[in-house]
Design a protein around this motif. Structure first.
Motif, PDB file in Angstrom:
ATOM      1  N   PRO B  91      62.573   5.454  -5.554  1.00  0.00           N
ATOM      2  CA  PRO B  91      62.021   4.494  -4.605  1.00  0.00           C
ATOM      3  C   PRO B  91      60.707   3.878  -5.083  1.00  0.00           C
ATOM      4  O   PRO B  91      60.085   4.366  -6.022  1.00  0.00           O
ATOM      5  CB  PRO B  91      61.783   5.337  -3.352  1.00  0.00           C
ATOM      6  CG  PRO B  91      61.576   6.699  -3.869  1.00  0.00           C
ATOM      7  CD  PRO B  91      62.374   6.830  -5.115  1.00  0.00           C
ATOM      8  N   ALA B  95      57.355   8.441  -4.503  1.00  0.00           N
ATOM      9  CA  ALA B  95      57.735   9.526  -3.586  1.00  0.00           C
ATOM     10  C   ALA B  95      58.010  10.825  -4.330  1.00  0.00           C
ATOM     11  O   ALA B  95      58.980  11.521  -4.048  1.00  0.00           O
ATOM     12  CB  ALA B  95      58.941   9.138  -2.731  1.00  0.00           C
ATOM     13  N   ILE B  96      57.146  11.150  -5.296  1.00  0.00           N
ATOM     14  CA  ILE B  96      57.304  12.443  -5.951  1.00  0.00           C
ATOM     15  C   ILE B  96      56.575  13.501  -5.130  1.00  0.00           C
ATOM     16  O   ILE B  96      55.898  13.184  -4.157  1.00  0.00           O
ATOM     17  CB  ILE B  96      56.770  12.418  -7.396  1.00  0.00           C
ATOM     18  CG1 ILE B  96      55.302  12.018  -7.384  1.00  0.00           C
ATOM     19  CG2 ILE B  96      57.575  11.498  -8.254  1.00  0.00           C
ATOM     20  CD1 ILE B  96      54.631  12.196  -8.715  1.00  0.00           C
ATOM     21  N   PHE B  97      56.720  14.761  -5.531  1.00  0.00           N
ATOM     22  CA  PHE B  97      56.119  15.843  -4.752  1.00  0.00           C
ATOM     23  C   PHE B  97      54.847  16.299  -5.449  1.00  0.00           C
ATOM     24  O   PHE B  97      54.892  17.035  -6.440  1.00  0.00           O
ATOM     25  CB  PHE B  97      57.100  16.998  -4.625  1.00  0.00           C
ATOM     26  CG  PHE B  97      58.429  16.550  -4.118  1.00  0.00           C
ATOM     27  CD1 PHE B  97      58.539  15.933  -2.886  1.00  0.00           C
ATOM     28  CD2 PHE B  97      59.572  16.710  -4.864  1.00  0.00           C
ATOM     29  CE1 PHE B  97      59.748  15.483  -2.417  1.00  0.00           C
ATOM     30  CE2 PHE B  97      60.796  16.270  -4.408  1.00  0.00           C
ATOM     31  CZ  PHE B  97      60.886  15.662  -3.179  1.00  0.00           C
ATOM     32  N   PRO B  98      53.702  15.872  -4.961  1.00  0.00           N
ATOM     33  CA  PRO B  98      52.463  16.047  -5.698  1.00  0.00           C
ATOM     34  C   PRO B  98      52.082  17.508  -5.940  1.00  0.00           C
ATOM     35  O   PRO B  98      51.433  17.816  -6.934  1.00  0.00           O
ATOM     36  CB  PRO B  98      51.414  15.352  -4.830  1.00  0.00           C
ATOM     37  CG  PRO B  98      52.029  15.228  -3.496  1.00  0.00           C
ATOM     38  CD  PRO B  98      53.499  15.147  -3.703  1.00  0.00           C
ATOM     39  N   GLY B  99      52.474  18.405  -5.032  1.00  0.00           N
ATOM     40  CA  GLY B  99      52.037  19.785  -5.206  1.00  0.00           C
ATOM     41  C   GLY B  99      52.931  20.586  -6.150  1.00  0.00           C
ATOM     42  O   GLY B  99      52.588  21.693  -6.541  1.00  0.00           O
ATOM     43  N   LEU B 100      54.098  20.052  -6.486  1.00  0.00           N
ATOM     44  CA  LEU B 100      55.016  20.798  -7.347  1.00  0.00           C
ATOM     45  C   LEU B 100      54.806  20.406  -8.807  1.00  0.00           C
ATOM     46  O   LEU B 100      54.282  19.335  -9.104  1.00  0.00           O
ATOM     47  CB  LEU B 100      56.466  20.490  -6.953  1.00  0.00           C
ATOM     48  CG  LEU B 100      56.875  20.772  -5.525  1.00  0.00           C
ATOM     49  CD1 LEU B 100      58.360  20.525  -5.356  1.00  0.00           C
ATOM     50  CD2 LEU B 100      56.553  22.186  -5.139  1.00  0.00           C
ATOM     51  N   ARG B 156      63.883  12.106 -11.935  1.00  0.00           N
ATOM     52  CA  ARG B 156      64.456  12.891 -10.851  1.00  0.00           C
ATOM     53  C   ARG B 156      65.776  12.278 -10.394  1.00  0.00           C
ATOM     54  O   ARG B 156      66.735  12.984 -10.095  1.00  0.00           O
ATOM     55  CB  ARG B 156      63.455  12.927  -9.696  1.00  0.00           C
ATOM     56  CG  ARG B 156      63.837  13.835  -8.586  1.00  0.00           C
ATOM     57  CD  ARG B 156      62.793  13.818  -7.530  1.00  0.00           C
ATOM     58  NE  ARG B 156      62.698  12.502  -6.906  1.00  0.00           N
ATOM     59  CZ  ARG B 156      61.766  12.172  -6.025  1.00  0.00           C
ATOM     60  NH1 ARG B 156      60.851  13.035  -5.685  1.00  0.00           N
ATOM     61  NH2 ARG B 156      61.733  10.973  -5.498  1.00  0.00           N
TER      62      ARG B 156
END
Lengths: 514, 240, 298
Positions: B91, B95-100, B156
């Motif tokens: 997108p 919209a990635i997961f910043p904490g991972l 991803r």
């Protein structure tokens, strides 16, 4: 069949004018607005108008809310006084006390925007403090109220300390635990009646206890609670409707709002603290009043269930509005105190009402009107959006700069028309025109030609005679006086009919491309 | 059979209507470029396919199955199901997961149990596409630069075994050189019988790399850009 | 001294289980589950029903009883968690003001729940049969009872298992992903609704475990969930909502403080000491001990 629908004049009603109470104006006097003492705010929003039917001047009440308030409060005081039974009087007394607490809570949550659940803890501290001092040192009731006020302010100060640092949610959770802790403290403290399960009795009363057996005494006790409710409402109005409430509205809803408020020089933190302190003081005094009303206090005031019930009252009525707080209290206290033989089910019912209102309404009973309106607007917008699939050039919302909506309608019509004509363009039609550009044509061709003829002058194609009967050219008119037409291509045509047909083909192509 | 067939798609947010009754067909093995200026509905079109718009109407047939239809509420409620049926979206805004960690971010793309088991192989193939990610696997995704984040987001999407890849604005906010490399890498990925739609503002980036280019203008699909470059909304003019 | 440490550890592990449930729920689905007290009591009553059934069949102790108690407590609470989710989470999840409305809805559920327990089980406290036997191990001057030891061990095991599962499995990765970025999660096929319900069931199960083990000393009553709820809230706040290490540390601090105060000061001061500690923590670190997640999320 109703009479109105038969009457052609009322058939196309586009809305109803809201009814507003009006009364004849005194011709000898200028319209005079009463103001609250010391402020510039008027008591009633009045305006003068000329009645075209009676040909008289009249005064109109523009804001009807005070009328409903007056009527509601009148019912609240009149019903129990008129009925006069002990059960009724005590029910409405409790309604008034809880309603005042809820109004103050609304002040904290709505106006100050602090999600605090420490309301009952403050009330309880005022209540226990006043009752304890009254029992031990024989304090009379006016001093008890004062003690409650002071304790409330002190408690408010203590609770407000973390509020500056914490986020709304964290603060809510922190304060939720507070009343449970107070309850624990009281249970384990002997002086505060830990031995009797936290019950303290024998404090001073406003209406002496020997009078409480008579109807007069009970009525008087109820009337004191009603006066307390009026005081709470006045404080709410004073804070929420006043300057400080206005300042806080700027910083009400979000972090950005707070930043914005700071940026334009509003010290919302200070305003918030003032509101919180005032509300806490009143809450403490309310607690003390509770002690004087029932002649003591009990642990029930700190129970989580009571806190939740009060929250249910606010939620059912609508968060952030005084009328919501009062109506919600009437409903919930009515259910829980009147149907005592239902046992725990009445609380289940109250909880279910709160649950329903939180699931299905946006802001309780008093938010319903707005919610309905919003649903309606959304439906209309979606409907309009779905409708425009075929016809519109654009949505009215997308052309906000065109104020004359008939232009939009006109373009929509044009587009529709072009679409229809485009469907009629067939090789046969073109062949028919080639054979005889002038004269009688089939219906479709005639309509297409009519559409071409009424086109706007700029860039309209025309035939230019270079040499009569020998050479013709297609030109496009400039549409401006004094500016000559331009030649569109280098083709020449030997006869007028050929040139006519060439113009026709150009227009056909333009129509296809549009 | 075409892999994706949109008929009569309208969509928007609240009273705002962004897409106007558009049709689009994507064939297997096709790499499709979607060009157009900001605010002309490219992102909305991709969101519509996975059900992320405010409301939508019209038929979306993906591999013979209807995944569209009329919907006026429940934004994103059907998205996971649609994504699981084989549409991967990278997108706008990543919209990635910043904490991972980057590794976990990539792994989260392998959502079916089959692809989860083979996640190591998949990760390796993503790294061959985006070599810089190889060194960053342990790093937290919140600390990455814009280009690396975009790679994680696209990577991803590639981790799944989707049939249709939707990539939204791969060049947005990146330096020209980086976005060039990214798009080049995207266009070299073997998509087999699947398809890929790349929405992009920057026309020259896609030129010659994709099989077909469509222009989007005011919520409608315009002519094939290959034939009528001049007709493409101002973006073309602006870029040349 | 040892007794002090042991009792602190018991309190810490029990409260920690409840707090992690609250914290975890909030972090992954953005809903503050204040019906956790109701869920807590549900586990206790489920275990009570199980014990009654077994007692009627003539079994009063043994592994069937002990393990069954733990499992039935967890199952009961997990079901209660799903129940709360289907009322307060699913219908509200994509509506305006979900946070406030979810909070109020869970509060309403907890109000109703207490009354329902009162209707079905009556106001008396219900005892549970001992899970770990009634013996004691003497260590030096003090000693530790089997039930204390069992509580600590099981709570630690359970927590470790859940954390490991969160770290390594696909479902755990999905939950963590959802905490970080709901849109991203939707795009990689994680259904907020399904995962949210899963989260509610798991945190319910943790709470149920705490419920059964606390019931060893405090029994089960309709209002027995209030105290764990408030302390759990306090701990999850101090730990920083959503941070598991933060919550564990906060639970340890709170447990120790409670044990110390009860022993050297007075039981009646415990609430104020706890409250003071939490306020202090929050004043210096407004997002709690581990609450960095909030910042990341924004």
């Amino acid at each position: 069949m109703s009479k109105t629908s038969e009457n052609p004049q009322t058939k196309h009603l586009v809305g109803r004018r809201a009814w507003r109470p009006a009364w004849p104006a005194r011709p000898d006097r200028v319209l005079h607005r009463r103001r609250y003492f010391g402020t510039k705010r008027s008591v009633l929003k009045l305006s003068g108008q000329f009645n075209p039917k009676t040909l008289k001047r009249e005064v109109v009440l523009t804001d009807k809310k005070p009328m409903f308030w007056l009527f509601g409060l009148f019912l609240l005081v009149a019903i129990p006084t008129a009925v006069g039974s002990e059960r009724f009087l005590s029910l409405f007394g409790i309604i008034c006390i809880y309603a005042s607490i809820n109004v103050m809570w609304t002040l904290i949550m709505g106006t100050a925007g602090l999600q605090s659940f420490a309301t009952l803890a403050t009330v309880g501290v005022g209540s226990y403090g006043a009752a304890y001092l009254s029992i031990t040192f024989g304090l009379p009731w006016p001093l008890m109220l004062l003690v409650g006020l002071v304790l409330g302010i002190a408690m408010g100060f203590l609770i407000s300390l973390p509020a500056r640092r914490l986020d709304g949610l964290y603060y809510a959770l922190l304060t939720l635990g507070l009343s449970e802790f107070c309850r624990n403290f009281v249970t384990q403290n002997e002086a505060l009646g830990g031995k009797f399960n936290g019950a303290l009795f024998g404090s001073a009363r406003i209406v002496p206890s020997d009078m409480m057996t008579t109807r007069l005494g009970q009525t008087l006790a109820f009337l004191t609670t009603f006066i307390v409710l009026l005081v709470a409402l006045a404080v709410f109005r004073w804070m929420n409707g006043g300057r400080i409430g206005l300042l806080l509205k700027t910083a009400a809803t979000s972090k950005e709002d707070e930043a914005f408020a700071s940026a334009i020089g509003i010290d919302w933190q200070r305003a918030r603290m003032i509101v919180f302190m005032v509300a806490s003081g009143v809450l403490g005094a309310l607690g003390a009043f509770y002690s004087t009303y029932i002649g003591g206090t009990s642990l029930q005031i700190f129970s989580l269930d009571l806190l939740l019930l009060m929250l249910a009252m606010i939620v059912i009525g609508g968060l952030g509005r005084a009328e919501g707080a009062v109506i919600g209290t009437v409903i919930v206290v009515g259910i829980t105190q009147w149907f005592t033989d239902w046992g725990p089910w009445r609380i289940v019912l109250a909880g279910a009402l709160a649950l329903l209102s939180v699931l299905y309404t946006r802001n309780g009973l008093f938010g319903l009107k707005e919610q309905m309106r919003e649903i309606r607007t959304r439906r209309q917008a979606l409907h309009r959006a779905a409708q425009t699939t075929k016809y519109a050039e654009f949505l009215p919302q997308q052309a906000p700069d065109i104020h004359d909506k008939s232009i939009i309608a006109g373009r929509t019509f044009e587009r529709e028309l072009r679409e229809k004509l485009r469907g009629w363009i067939t090789p046969e039609i073109i062949e028919e025109h080639r054979r005889s550009p002038l004269g009688q044509h089939s219906d479709h061709l005639e309509r297409i030609l009519n559409y071409f003829r009424k086109g706007p002058l700029p860039d309209k194609y025309a035939v230019y005679t270079e040499v009569p009967f020998q050479s013709y050219r297609v030109v496009a008119l400039s549409g401006m006086p004094g500016v000559p037409p331009r030649i569109v291509d280098d083709k020449t045509y030997g006869s007028l009919d050929e040139a006519y047909h060439a113009v026709f083909m150009r227009r056909i192509n333009d129509l296809k491309a549009s | 059979m075409s892999i994706l067939k949109l008929t009569g798609i309208s969509a928007g947010y609240g009273p705002m209507r962004v897409l106007h009754d558009l049709d689009l067909t994507v064939e297997p093995g096709e790499r499709l470029g979607l060009v157009g200026l900001n605010g002309h509905g490219k992102t909305t079109l991709l969101s519509t396919i996975v059900g992320l718009t405010g409301w939508q109407d019209g038929s979306i047939i993906f591999e013979g199955k209807e995944i569209g239809g009329r919907r006026t509420h429940g934004v994103g409620r059907k998205t996971p199901g649609i994504v699981r049926s084989g549409i991967a979206l990278a997108p706008q805004g990543d919209a990635i997961f910043p904490g991972l960690s980057v590794k976990d971010n990539l792994d989260s793309g392998a959502y079916t149990s089959a692809s989860w088991r083979s996640r190591k192989r998949r990760r390796d193939s993503v790294i061959t596409v985006f070599p810089p990610l190889g060194k960053l696997l342990k790093q937290s995704a919140g600390t990455l630069s814009g280009g690396e984040r975009r790679m994680v987001s696209v990577g991803r999407a590639l981790m799944s075994d989707s049939k249709l890849y939707l990539v939204d604005e791969p060049s947005l906010g990146l330096a020209p050189k980086i976005s060039m490399g990214l798009v080049a890498a995207l266009c070299e990925i073997d998509i087999g019988e699947g398809a890929m739609i790349i929405a992009e503002q920057n026309l020259p980036l896609l030129e010659g790399r994709v099989d077909r280019m469509l222009g989007m203008h005011a919520g409608e699909i315009k002519l094939d850009v290959g034939e009528a470059l001049g007709d493409v909304p101002p973006s073309a003019g602006g870029m040349h | 001294m040892i007794e002090l440490i042991i009792s602190a550890a018991v309190l810490a592990s029990m409260y920690g289980l409840v707090a992690i449930g609250i914290s975890f729920t909030w972090a992954s689905i953005g809903m503050l589950n204040l019906a956790q007290g109701f869920i807590f009591t549900a586990g206790g009553y489920a275990a009570y029903l199980y014990a009654q059934t077994l007692t009627n069949m003539g079994i009063t102790e043994g592994p069937v009883m002990s393990i069954g108690l733990l499992v039935s407590g967890m199952a009961g609470s997990a079901v209660a968690g799903l129940f709360v989710g289907s009322i307060a989470f699913l219908p509200l999840q994509d509506r305006a003001n979900f946070r406030t409305r979810g909070l109020i809805a869970t509060l309403a559920i907890s109000l109703i729940g207490t009354q329902l327990w009162l209707i079905f089980f009556g106001p008396q406290s219900k005892p549970l049969p001992p899970i770990f036997g009634t013996g004691r191990i003497e260590i030096g001057s003090g000693g530790v009872s089997y039930s204390q030891l069992g509580a600590i061990v099981i709570a630690t095991l359970m927590l470790t298992a859940v954390i490991m599962w969160m770290r390594s499995s696909r479902a755990g990765l999905q939950m963590r992903a959802m905490m970080m970025n709901p849109l991203g999660a939707a795009v990689v096929g994680v259904s907020v609704r399904v995962t949210g319900m899963r989260v509610l069931a798991i945190s319910g199960a943790l709470t149920g475990l705490a419920s059964v083990m606390l019931a060893q000393t405090f029994f089960v009553s309709p209002t027995s969930g209030v105290q764990p709820l408030t302390v759990g809230l306090i701990i999850s706040l101090a730990g920083g909502l959503g941070s598991i290490p933060g919550t564990v540390i906060a639970a340890a601090i709170v447990g120790l403080a409670e044990a110390l105060t009860a022993r050297y000061l007075a039981q009646s001061l415990v609430p104020f000491v706890l409250f003071g500690i939490v306020v202090l923590i929050l004043v210096f670190r407004p997002r709690g001990l581990g609450g960095l997640l909030e910042d990341v999320r924004e």
